[in-house]
Each structure stands twice: as C-alpha cells, then as structure tokens.
Design a protein around this motif. Structure first.
Motif, PDB file in Angstrom:
ATOM      1  N   ILE A   1      -4.620   2.276  11.638  1.00 17.89           N
ATOM      2  CA  ILE A   1      -3.659   2.698  10.615  1.00 17.89           C
ATOM      3  C   ILE A   1      -3.959   2.024   9.278  1.00 17.89           C
ATOM      4  CG2 ILE A   1      -1.238   2.478   9.937  1.00 17.89           C
ATOM      5  CD1 ILE A   1      -0.483   3.289  12.681  1.00 17.89           C
ATOM      6  N   VAL A   2      -4.369   0.774   9.330  1.00 20.11           N
ATOM      7  CA  VAL A   2      -4.737   0.095   8.088  1.00 20.11           C
ATOM      8  C   VAL A   2      -5.916   0.810   7.434  1.00 20.11           C
ATOM      9  CG1 VAL A   2      -5.683  -2.030   7.130  1.00 20.11           C
ATOM     10  CG2 VAL A   2      -3.855  -2.141   8.816  1.00 20.11           C
TER      11      VAL A   2
ATOM     12  N   THR B   1      -5.402   4.185   5.603  1.00 17.61           N
ATOM     13  CA  THR B   1      -4.900   4.173   4.238  1.00 17.61           C
ATOM     14  C   THR B   1      -5.999   4.501   3.232  1.00 17.61           C
ATOM     15  OG1 THR B   1      -3.517   2.356   4.968  1.00 17.61           O
ATOM     16  CG2 THR B   1      -3.559   2.795   2.609  1.00 17.61           C
ATOM     17  N   PHE B   2      -7.211   4.112   3.582  1.00 16.95           N
ATOM     18  CA  PHE B   2      -8.298   4.259   2.630  1.00 16.95           C
ATOM     19  C   PHE B   2      -9.128   5.513   2.865  1.00 16.95           C
ATOM     20  CE2 PHE B   2      -7.391  -0.231   3.203  1.00 16.95           C
ATOM     21  CZ  PHE B   2      -7.110  -0.594   1.895  1.00 16.95           C
ATOM     22  N   SER B   3      -8.772   6.275   3.880  1.00 16.83           N
ATOM     23  CA  SER B   3      -9.615   7.405   4.223  1.00 16.83           C
ATOM     24  C   SER B   3      -8.819   8.703   4.273  1.00 16.83           C
ATOM     25  CB  SER B   3     -10.258   7.144   5.588  1.00 16.83           C
ATOM     26  OG  SER B   3     -11.038   8.253   5.940  1.00 16.83           O
ATOM     27  N   PRO B   4      -9.052   9.594   3.312  1.00 19.99           N
ATOM     28  CA  PRO B   4      -8.277  10.845   3.277  1.00 19.99           C
ATOM     29  C   PRO B   4      -8.271  11.619   4.586  1.00 19.99           C
ATOM     30  CG  PRO B   4      -9.556  10.593   1.281  1.00 19.99           C
ATOM     31  CD  PRO B   4      -9.966   9.467   2.175  1.00 19.99           C
ATOM     32  N   PRO B   5      -9.404  11.732   5.300  1.00 19.17           N
ATOM     33  CA  PRO B   5      -9.332  12.531   6.534  1.00 19.17           C
ATOM     34  C   PRO B   5      -8.438  11.901   7.598  1.00 19.17           C
ATOM     35  CG  PRO B   5     -11.598  12.286   5.822  1.00 19.17           C
ATOM     36  CD  PRO B   5     -10.786  11.367   4.985  1.00 19.17           C
TER      37      PRO B   5
ATOM     38  N   ALA C   1      -0.738   8.071  10.123  1.00 18.04           N
ATOM     39  CA  ALA C   1       0.532   7.355  10.023  1.00 18.04           C
ATOM     40  C   ALA C   1       1.687   8.294  10.359  1.00 18.04           C
ATOM     41  CB  ALA C   1       0.691   6.777   8.631  1.00 18.04           C
ATOM     42  N   VAL C   2       1.603   9.526   9.828  1.00 19.44           N
ATOM     43  CA  VAL C   2       2.660  10.505  10.088  1.00 19.44           C
ATOM     44  C   VAL C   2       2.723  10.824  11.575  1.00 19.44           C
ATOM     45  CG1 VAL C   2       3.508  12.792   9.492  1.00 19.44           C
ATOM     46  CG2 VAL C   2       2.267  11.455   7.793  1.00 19.44           C
ATOM     47  N   ASP C   3       1.551  11.036  12.179  1.00 19.32           N
ATOM     48  CA  ASP C   3       1.519  11.388  13.597  1.00 19.32           C
ATOM     49  C   ASP C   3       2.019  10.233  14.464  1.00 19.32           C
ATOM     50  OD1 ASP C   3       0.562  13.845  12.946  1.00 19.32           O
ATOM     51  OD2 ASP C   3      -1.525  13.248  13.070  1.00 19.32           O
ATOM     52  N   THR C   4       1.696   9.015  14.062  1.00 18.50           N
ATOM     53  CA  THR C   4       2.162   7.856  14.810  1.00 18.50           C
ATOM     54  C   THR C   4       3.677   7.821  14.850  1.00 18.50           C
ATOM     55  OG1 THR C   4       0.316   6.738  13.785  1.00 18.50           O
ATOM     56  CG2 THR C   4       1.777   5.401  15.098  1.00 18.50           C
TER      57      THR C   4
ATOM     58  N   ASP D   1      -5.615  10.027   6.846  1.00 19.62           N
ATOM     59  CA  ASP D   1      -4.332   9.515   6.378  1.00 19.62           C
ATOM     60  C   ASP D   1      -3.122  10.200   7.001  1.00 19.62           C
ATOM     61  OD1 ASP D   1      -4.156  11.848   5.074  1.00 19.62           O
ATOM     62  OD2 ASP D   1      -4.295  11.047   3.052  1.00 19.62           O
ATOM     63  N   ARG D   2      -3.355  11.233   7.787  1.00 20.17           N
ATOM     64  CA  ARG D   2      -2.204  11.828   8.486  1.00 20.17           C
ATOM     65  C   ARG D   2      -1.830  11.032   9.744  1.00 20.17           C
ATOM     66  NH1 ARG D   2       0.380  16.150   8.148  1.00 20.17           N
ATOM     67  NH2 ARG D   2       0.461  16.375  10.399  1.00 20.17           N
TER      68      ARG D   2
END
Lengths: 225, 217, 311, 408
Positions: free
Chosen positions: A17-18, A21-25, A30-33, A27-28
């Motif tokens: 998850i950390v 934050t830095f990787s667009p592919p 966190a939402v799925d978690t 970054d979803r």
C-alpha cells in the motif's frame, strides 16, 4: 508458522500500500483494501452479535442484577434484526433499500434511534456544566492558560463577547473579544494544532514501521496459541 | 401539543434519558436497554446490506451486464470467513490472518496519509516571513505578530514532544513554552466543545417545546 | 409576547439566585451537581421564548465562503457532501438549509452526496426546507437539472479518492436510481476538475478533514467546510494554509452565514440560548475557581487538609 | 459498485502533456462560418491529451466550440464524440451539452491507438463534423514522478527510524525521557490489586482501520501482561466486533506469556454495540456498579470522552487517558490523572516494552522532528530575509523548500 505467516501478511500488505501511493497502476489498491476491510468487519459482527446475545442470555438465565432489562435488549436486538434482514414491510420488497423511508426499519431509526441518540449526546451539556464548576481549576500556570483561552472562545463565539467589549475604541479593536477570538484561533491555537499534527504524523509513521517490520508484533500472538 | 405518535415516543424517550440527570432509575434503564439492543441490530443490518450484499455480492455478481465482476473480492470474503474460526477454539489462531491483513493495511495506509497531510504540508505552511506587510505595502503588526507566534508555538511545541532528551535547561524552558501553546489549543477546543454540546441541548429543548408541546411558534 | 416577558422574568430571578450559589461556594459548601443541571436547563430553555436580537461580528472564515460563492458565475457546479446524521442536525441543519437556499438563489447547480449513511436524507430535508422559501420556489429548481442527490456511498475517504478518477465510479446512479449518464446536471462532470466548489457539512470522521486531505490536497478541489463547533478548532490549520477556503463553525458560524446571505433562520433563533448557556458555564468556572483559591488560602494559613466537596 | 473502467492516477498535478494537436486550418474554419441551410459549423482545434502519470486508462478530448455555439442561443444542442481504433468502425462514445469543450474518454485500452472526431449537433437536426485527429495511444506510467520528493522524504524518515532500530539492536544504549502517564501504569495496576477491584480498559470507539485503535491494542498487550502478573481482574468493553476479536487475541497472548493461560477468559472482552452512546450508556452503568479502581482510556475518542472520564472520576478511579484527537484532550486533562497527548500515545507501546529496538524507533522519529524543525527554521529565516531585502536567492530557497514539502 503461526507467527510467520501473519507477520509476512502484515509486511507485504502494508508495504504494497505504501508503494502503491507512488504508482498509478496500483493506486486503486487502497480503495480495494477498504472493501476487504468492510467484508471482514461483517464476519466479525457475527461474532460481536453472538457475544451480545450470549452475555444477555447468561444474565437472564442466572437472574443477575437487572436481568429484566437484558430481555428488553434482546427483544430490541432481534426485533430490529428481523425487520431489517427480512426487510419486513419494505415497499421495494427484498430488493428494496433496507433503510428506505416508509419501512418499519426506518421508523425505528427515526422514532427511537434519533431522539435517544440526540438526547444522550445533549446530556454532555449538563456534564460540561458540572465539570466546569467542579473540575476546571486554575491549579497551575498551564491550567490557567487553558481556562482563559476557553473563556475567550466561549465569549467570542456568541454575541455576548461583541456586547461586552463594544465600548473599546477602534484604535484598540484588537482587544475586542471577537478579534481576540480570531487571533487566538488563528495564531496560538494554530501553532499548538500544528505541533500536535506534525508530532502525530511522526508518531504514526514510526509506529506503523514498527508494526510492518515486525518489531512490534503483539497483534500476531504467540506460537501454539 | 403534537398528535403524532412518533413525536410522542421520541419525547418520552427524551424525558427518560434526561431523568438520568436526577439519578439512575428504571425508566432510564429501560430507555438505555432499548437503545443498546436496537442500535446493535440496526448497525448489523446496515453493515450487512451495505458491505456483504452491495459491495461483495454485487461486486462479484454484477447486476448489470457489461460490468466486469471483481473476483478478487472473494479473497476478502475468505479472510472474513477465517474470522469465524474463533468459534472453534482449537483453530482459533487462524483468525490472526485476517487481523494481520487489517493491521498491515491500516498501518501502511495511515503512514502515508498522515505523512503527507499532517506532516509535510504543515511544515511547508509554517515557512512564512516573520515580517508581514499589508496589501498596501505597509508594515502589518497584527499579521507579523501572528506569524511569529505560529512559528514559536510550532517550534517549541515540537520540542515538547522530543523523547530522546530530558526537559532541562534551555531545552526544558522551550518545552515549557511549547506546553503553553498546547494549553491554548486545548482551551480553544474546550470552548468550542461547550458550544457544540449546548447546541445539541438547544436542539432537544426545541424539539420538546416546539414539536411536542407546541409552545413555540 | 407573554412568553417573552415570562422568560425574561424567570431569568432575572434565576440570575439573582446565583448570589446564593456564590455565597455557598465561598463557604466551602458547593451546590450539588443536580442544581447546576437546573441552571443549564433554564439557561437553554428560556431564551427560546425571548424575542431579542443579538449583535454578531463578521469573521473572515465565514465571509470567505460567502464571497467565493458570490463570485462564481451563475450556473457553476457546487458539490455538497452531507457527512453527518440526525444527531448533529441541530448544529448543521440550519447551516445546510441556508447554504442551499443561497446556492439556489445564486442560480448554481447543486450536486449532493453523503459519506454518512443518513447524510443524503438530511440533504433532502434541507432541500425541502429551501423549496418552501417563496423566493426559492419562484426559481423552481428542478431535480436532475438544477440539483441532484447522489445518495450515500460507504468507504469513507476512499470514496473521495475514487471520485478523483470519476464520480461515476463511486456513484453509478443517483438516489432515485437514475443512471449517472442520464442525469442532465452531471453531463460533462467527470471528476473534481468539473466542479467549481465543494462544500462539506460534517460532524466527525469522515468529514471536512478527509475532504481536505484527499479532494483538496490530491485533486486540487476548492473545499469549504461547515462543521460542528467541536470540529472547528482542528480546521484552523487547514484554513490558515488555504487548504480549506472557509469555515462555518457550529451554531455561531451558521448564524453569521445566515446573516451574511440574508437568510435569517433557525441558527439566529438559537443563538440567544447559546449565549445564555455559555454565560452560565463561564459563571460556574469563575465560581468554582473562587472557591478553589479561597480553600487554598485557608490551607496555606491553617495547614488543614483539603476540604472535601470538590471532587 | 461497477468496476472502474478508467480509474486514473490519484495525483497528477495539473500538468498535461499534449501528445497530439490536430489543427484544422483557418481556412476550413472560416468556410464553416457560412453554413448552408441545415448545416452547422463543426468544432475546431480538436486536441487529445494523455494525462501525465496515470494508469493509461483515459484520454481527454478538448475542442474549440463551434462558431454557432453562442451562449444564450439554442442553435447548437450538443457535441457528439466519435472514436475509432485500428481502422475499425467509428462509434459514438459520448455526448456533452452545448457550451462544453472537453470530454474524458475512460473506456480506452493501453494497447490501442485511437482517432477521434467531434460533431456539432444542431437544434434542427443538422450535424457538423470536425476533421479526425491523429492516432493517440494512452500511456501508462508505473511511477508518478510528481511524487519523487515525497518518496525521498519517506526514505529519509523511514531510513532514520530503521537505522536507530538497528543501532539499538546492536546494543547501543539510547536515552528516552520519562513519560509521566506511562510511569504511572505500574502504580495504577498495583492499586487495583490492593483494592481488589477491577481494571477497566477502553480502547476508544473506532474500528481496527483506525491507527489509534491499533496503538491502543499494542499498549493493551503490555498492560495486560502486567495485569496477568498481578492477577487482577480486567474488563474491556468494545464498540466494534473486530476490536473484540483482536483484543481477545492480544490479552490471551499476554496471559500466555505470563504463564497464566488459566486466568484468561474470553468474557474479559465484551462487545456492547456499535452505537456511540449506546456503548457509553452501558460502560457508565458498569462503572457505577463495579467501581473499577483503574481506568485506561486509550484510543480514538469523540464526544463520549467527557462522559466516560467524568463518570470514572466520580467513582474515584485512577485514570490514564490518551488520544490523538485534540478536541478531546482538555476533558481528559481535566478529569483524568494522566493524559498522553497525540504523539505520546503512539510512542507508548515502544516505551512500555522497554525493548531496545522499540526505543530506537522513538529516536528515529525524533530525527524526523529535528529535520522538520530545521526546515522550518531555515524556511522562516530565508522567507524573512527575502521579504526584508527582496533577495531573489532567498526567495528561491523558500520556494524550493516549499516545493519539496508540498504534495498538493
């Protein structure tokens, strides 16, 4: 095994998850978690609800103090559970929104939940008054500052403050309560808030790292447990 | 006086809770027990339909055509089901897996969230000149004083939180200044909390006098 | 009007009894907490019957919201998130009603959503209240064209994050079940870059803080807050750093907003009660401390143990 | 919730890289100003932009509105966006109202090239088509370079925490100052033992997805370890089922470690209700009936903090409280014996463990604090000098620092 797998899970999930934050592919993630969390929480609620029922049943069967009220709690719990889960009286049938207006479930919310909740909340007003009479003492310099600041805010937050210091000449208007109020809020209060916020940020980072790196692993439990 | 049965139930429950202010009594206990039971059932239903049905079930089996099913949610459900192993004491330790997952996710997520919003941005926002001018280019005493105080307060407040140095001497003095600023912050919080709680009480009084008794226009 | 004079009379009498409280407190016989409760109850209840207007100062926090909204060209899109439930309604509902009326009168398009399950329902109540206002009713705002309620979505700040990609992902349909793409007001609204202003009414978490952290910090949205008074102090750092454009804090903030946009409503009615309640609390803090200092001085002179009663 | 067909990057700033810019010549747009009957001017200057640092799942199409699209007139109704890829069939992918000039296409694949046209739709049914754009392939970026400073800051801070954990592990003694509230825990537990009354542990009212709750549970681990030694009764009511499970697990572990597995009982942790004040009502009742000698209030608290603390105070308990929520701290300060403020709550578990590696992490976060203070000092000094002297160099220093420390 009992401890290693949980540790690895914590480590991998946390750092993924950390990195996400830095990787667009990614970054979803966190939402799925968060969805995962919601799903797990529902299963946990089965345990929680079971605990509630068990405790109250024990109270009733052993005739512990106030056992009659345990019956009320259980009846309330199952009543709402049944009208909710089976969507009793729901105009939309089983596919309707569970808390749609017009359902008994919604009525319970509006006529029981809201007034009791709001009243419980407003009890705080009384508790605050008694605390200010009995507990808020200028015991030392710190407490004195706290009380003075609190009084200025309370005065400044109502027309009372405006009336109290309206006589002060314009050249000294910084000493009028509403101005003092804003000054306090936007300078010393802001400074204190900021120190707390930066401190918390560092505390959270350090704490999270301890957890993720397995330095702190009390949540993992003990072997063979 | 109101003729609405809902308002009456609400008013009686309100009075029941208020009766606690005099002393603990059966009327209060009744309201409290109703509240505990009803609220537990309420949240159970809401969470169930929102999380299990809407997010999970319709995530895996979308109701509309053309929407891609999210099969990975099944992993979440499996993790959740593992929570139930607690019901069987001999394999209860398996429930640590979902817990570890949650702990890891929370730690990772909050680390970044707090770092950015609470940490970095707040540091950046403190970097202001200690000499401030008005829009017209004149010296602005109020703004200048304000900025200086924010700077001193933030700086000394951070000193207060230092763990690896004893609060002694100059360092201790600075930490003391820091705690003064923290106290103003808490005082402000106190003042605002009083305000908030009083508003809620006003709301209840308004309900009793206006909606129930009809004494207010 | 009779109510007004009775209330005033009660307050005068109650005010006089405070002398008795002071005397007892100084004598080291503090009054019971239940009597304190009675004072608070009267201080809150009686002003509801009074008809007095109280002066109110203008604060930059509230005025900047008003100015921002006024400066938007008519037809701008305003997103309002209702992040509270009925329990905080006394503080936030007056604010929300005034804001919606104001937005309608400025002819802005209003998009409503909620991160709290019951927020959208509070929004509907506020809309109903706004539509009852004759001058709003005249403009006849139409559902779907001038305003829309997207309903509740769970997931706290992740919803905001998801909205940063596309609102549609988080709200595939509105509260009434209409598909996102079929709602006229939402045509061309993909994400935060297509709304001109975001107003949050919040009483906790998720709330204004989360909107600042995600919508403003990450996606550059213009966010204004309306919070319960408890939350307000925490918002000032964001205000100072312009992460938050403005703030209405509690009943006072709402009352000031009502005045600024000339929509006098409930907040102004309640303000008098608020004022009396605050005064009562301050009086009790002062009384308690007078007693404390007197008892301390007695201790110092006689070396007696701390008198009980104050616990 | 349907899957997001085109989730885009979280933070891509505003910078947009123009990949393709198709200019329709001035001549053609001038020609279009004189539409014959039934025809209407097409939009011009169609641009297709790929956002920087996203997942390659969206393209933004923008255009200059048709010359017939005049505000206040209703000649133009809408614009239609058409797309084709790989020489395939052209299809309408969206429509926007007159007056709009952008459309975000979220239904693109990273591997395909797309050609767009935009058409004006007139009130009378006529349509005016623009020229097609050049083919554009949406670009996926694996790293968001806008966040490079954030990444470095993470490395520095995380690095210093890890460094000191390592240093401590190798046996170097690190000093950590006393934290009064934590020093008092021993005394508080001892008192409950002497009085033969229970200890009440309240972990806040939030769920496991709140870091304060996690911190509270780690403290619970240390506290319950001591309680097990003392053989004192412990009770922990919770407002979330997950916290109940996690709390049981934590306490059980502590009791096992203390060799007191026999004394552990699942009912030490009890779920009440998720509802804030329903929970408070029940806990207040417990306090009045059982009169606990010691109360811990550690975690995420809201309005209930005062009710709980006042009630605990009135039954004469020693109270140790801690939260990272500033609004609740004054009430704890007033009604409790010890209060952990913000950061101290997160440091508590490390402090209590007394384990060198954990204490090392506290040292690491102090380094972070030191850096923050140094940066503030330099930033403020540079900003002040720049303001007073108008020096461009110092202004540059400030803006660089601000740039590094700002992520929005």
């Amino acid at each position: 095994m009992n401890r290693t797998l949980p540790f690895l899970l914590t480590f991998i999930v946390g750092f993924t998850i950390v990195i996400a934050t830095f990787s667009p592919p990614l970054d979803r993630l966190a939402v799925d978690t968060a969805v995962f969390f919601s799903i797990i929480a529902v299963f946990a609620m089965i345990l929680g609800g079971g605990n509630l029922v068990k405790i109250n049943l024990v109270k009733i069967t052993r005739r512990q103090r106030d056992w009659q009220f345990a019956i009320v709690t259980l009846v309330g719990f199952f009543f709402v559970l049944i009208i909710g889960l089976f969507k009793v009286g729901n105009p939309g049938g089983v596919t309707g929104q569970v808390d749609a207006p017009g359902t008994p479930f919604f009525d319970v919310y509006t006529y029981v939940f809201v007034p009791v909740g709001a009243t419980m909340y407003s009890l705080l007003a009384f508790f605050i008054a008694s605390a200010s009479y009995r507990a808020f003492r200028a015991k030392n310099r710190e407490a004195t500052i706290l009380l003075i600041a609190a009084s200025i805010i309370m005065l400044g937050a109502t027309p009372f403050g405006t009336m109290l210091t309206a006589w002060i000449p314009d050249s000294l208007d910084i000493f009028e309560v509403p101005n003092l109020h804003f000054f306090l809020m936007s300078s010393p209060n802001l400074a204190g808030q900021r120190a707390i916020m930066i401190g918390i940020a560092l505390g959270v980072i350090s704490y999270s790292l301890r957890v993720l790196l397995g330095v702190e692993r009390s949540h993992i439990g003990k072997d063979g447990g | 006086m109101s003729l609405d049965i809902g308002v009456w139930i609400g008013a009686l429950l309100t009075l029941g809770i208020f009766s606690f202010l005099y002393r603990d009594n059966p009327f209060y206990k009744l309201c409290e027990s109703i509240f505990v039971g009803v609220s537990a059932g309420y949240w159970f239903c809401v969470f169930f339909f929102d999380n299990m049905v809407r997010k999970f079930y319709f995530g895996v089996f979308p109701s509309e055509a053309g929407i891609e099913p999210k099969y990975f949610l099944i992993v979440g459900a499996v993790l959740g089901a593992l929570m139930l192993t607690r019901l069987i004491p001999s394999i209860g330790w398996i429930s640590r897996w979902p817990l570890s997952f949650i702990v890891g996710a929370t730690a990772g997520l909050y680390m970044m969230l707090f770092f950015v919003s609470n940490g970095l941005n707040q540091v950046a926002d403190t970097m202001l000149p200690l000499y401030r001018e008005t829009a017209g280019g004149d010296f602005d005493p109020a703004e200048t004083l304000g900025t200086i105080l924010v700077f001193i307060g933030t700086f000394t407040g951070l000193i207060y939180f230092f763990f690896s140095k004893e609060h002694k001497g100059l360092f201790g003095g600075a930490a003391r200044v820091g705690i003064f600023f923290l106290m103003v912050t808490f005082g402000a919080a106190f003042g605002y909390t009083v305000m908030s709680r009083m508003s809620l009480l006003i709301g209840r009084m308004d309900f009793l006098f206006r909606d129930w008794l009809g004494l207010l226009g | 009007m009779a109510g007004h004079w009775i209330a005033v009379a009660i307050n005068v009498v109650v005010g006089l009894t405070l002398v008795w409280v002071l005397v007892r407190t100084i004598q080291g016989r503090p009054i019971e907490r239940r009597i304190v409760f009675v004072y608070i109850a009267l201080a809150v209840a009686t002003p509801l019957f009074m008809k007095l207007e109280a002066p109110l100062a203008e604060t930059p926090e509230v005025q900047s919201i008003v100015t921002t909204i006024k400066e938007l060209p008519p037809g701008s899109r305003i997103l309002i998130s209702f992040d509270y439930d009925p329990q905080s309604a006394p503080e936030l509902q007056p604010m929300a009603e005034a804001f919606i009326k104001f937005a309608f009168k400025q002819r802005h398009k209003v998009i409503i959503m909620g991160l709290w399950p019951l927020g959208p329902d509070q929004a509907n109540q506020a809309i109903r209240a706004a539509l009852e206002d004759p001058s709003v009713a005249e403009l006849a705002p139409e559902y779907g064209v001038d305003y829309v309620n997207l309903g509740f979505q769970s997931g706290n700040e992740f919803v905001i994050q998801g909205m940063g990609s596309a609102f549609k992902n988080m709200f595939p349909q509105d509260e009434r079940g209409t598909i996102y793409d079929n709602i006229p007001i939402l045509r061309g609204v993909t994400n935060f870059s297509n709304v001109d202003y975001v107003q949050v009414f919040s009483s906790g978490k998720p709330g204004t803080r989360e909107w600042v952290q995600v919508a403003a910090d990450r996606f550059g949205a213009t966010v204004g807050g309306g919070t319960t008074a408890v939350q307000a102090p925490e918002m000032y750092p964001f205000l100072r750093s312009n992460q938050l454009i403005g703030l209405m804090g509690g009943m006072t903030g709402a009352a000031e907003f009502e005045k600024a946009v000339e929509e006098l409503g409930k907040a102004n009615t309640f303000l008098l009660s608020q004022m009396f309640a605050h005064a009562t609390v301050i009086v009790f803090v002062i009384f308690g401390n007078i007693a404390y200092f007197r008892s301390r001085r007695r201790d110092a002179s006689t070396d007696a143990p701390t008198p009980g009663g104050i616990s | 919730m349907p899957p997001a067909p085109g989730a885009r990057s979280i933070a891509s700033g505003g910078r947009v890289l123009i990949l393709t810019l198709t200019l329709i010549t001035l001549t053609s747009s001038l020609l279009a100003t004189d539409p014959g009957p039934g025809s209407i001017a097409p939009p011009t200057l169609i641009m297709v932009n790929d956002l920087d640092y996203d997942n390659g799942e969206s393209l933004t199409i923008s255009w200059v509105p048709s010359l017939d699209d005049v505000p206040g007139q209703s000649e133009v109704v809408a614009y239609r966006i058409l797309r084709s890829s790989g020489g395939g069939q052209e299809a309408t992918i969206g429509t926007v109202l007159a007056g709009e000039s952008t459309f975000v296409d979220q239904s693109v694949n990273r591997d395909s090239a797309y050609v767009y046209r935009v058409a004006t739709i007139a009130a009378n049914g006529g349509e005016g088509y623009s020229l097609p754009t050049d083919a554009v392939v949406p670009n996926r970026e694996w790293l968001n370079w806008d966040l490079v400073w954030l990444f470095l800051a993470c490395l520095v801070l995380g690095g210093s925490v890890v460094f000191f954990i390592e240093t401590a592990r190798r046996g170097k003694k690190l000093f950590v100052r006393k934290i009064a509230g934590l020093e008092a825990i021993d005394e508080a537990i001892g008192r409950a033992t002497e009085m033969g009354r229970p200890i009440l542990y309240i972990p806040g009212i939030q769920d496991m997805d709140e870091v304060e709750t996690l911190a509270s549970l780690t403290i619970l681990g240390k506290v319950s370890r001591q309680i097990a030694d003392y053989d004192t009764q412990l009770f922990m009511p919770v407002a979330r089922s997950l916290v109940m499970t996690a709390g049981r697990e934590t306490i059980k572990t502590s009791y096992l470690e203390a060799g007191r597995a026999d004394a552990f009982n699942e009912d030490m942790v009890r779920y009440i209700t998720d509802e804030q004040f329903g929970y408070v009502a029940a806990v207040d009742g417990y306090m009045v009936r059982e009169r606990p000698a010691t109360i811990f209030l550690l975690g995420a608290f809201f309005g209930e903090s005062l009710v709980l603390a006042e009630m605990g105070n009135s039954v004469g308990a020693i109270q140790i409280a801690g939260t990272a929520r500033p609004p609740q701290i004054p009430f704890f300060v007033a009604a409790c014996d010890y209060t952990l403020i913000g950061e101290e709550l997160f440091a508590a578990s490390a402090y209590l463990s007394g384990e060198p590696r954990q204490l090392g992490s506290l040292k690491g976060q102090d380094v972070g604090k030191g850096i923050a203070m140094a940066v503030i000092l330099i930033g403020v000094a540079a900003a002040t000098i720049a303001e007073l002297t108008g020096s461009g160099f110092f202004a540059g220093v400030v803006s660089t620092l601000q740039n590094v420390f700002t992520t929005r």
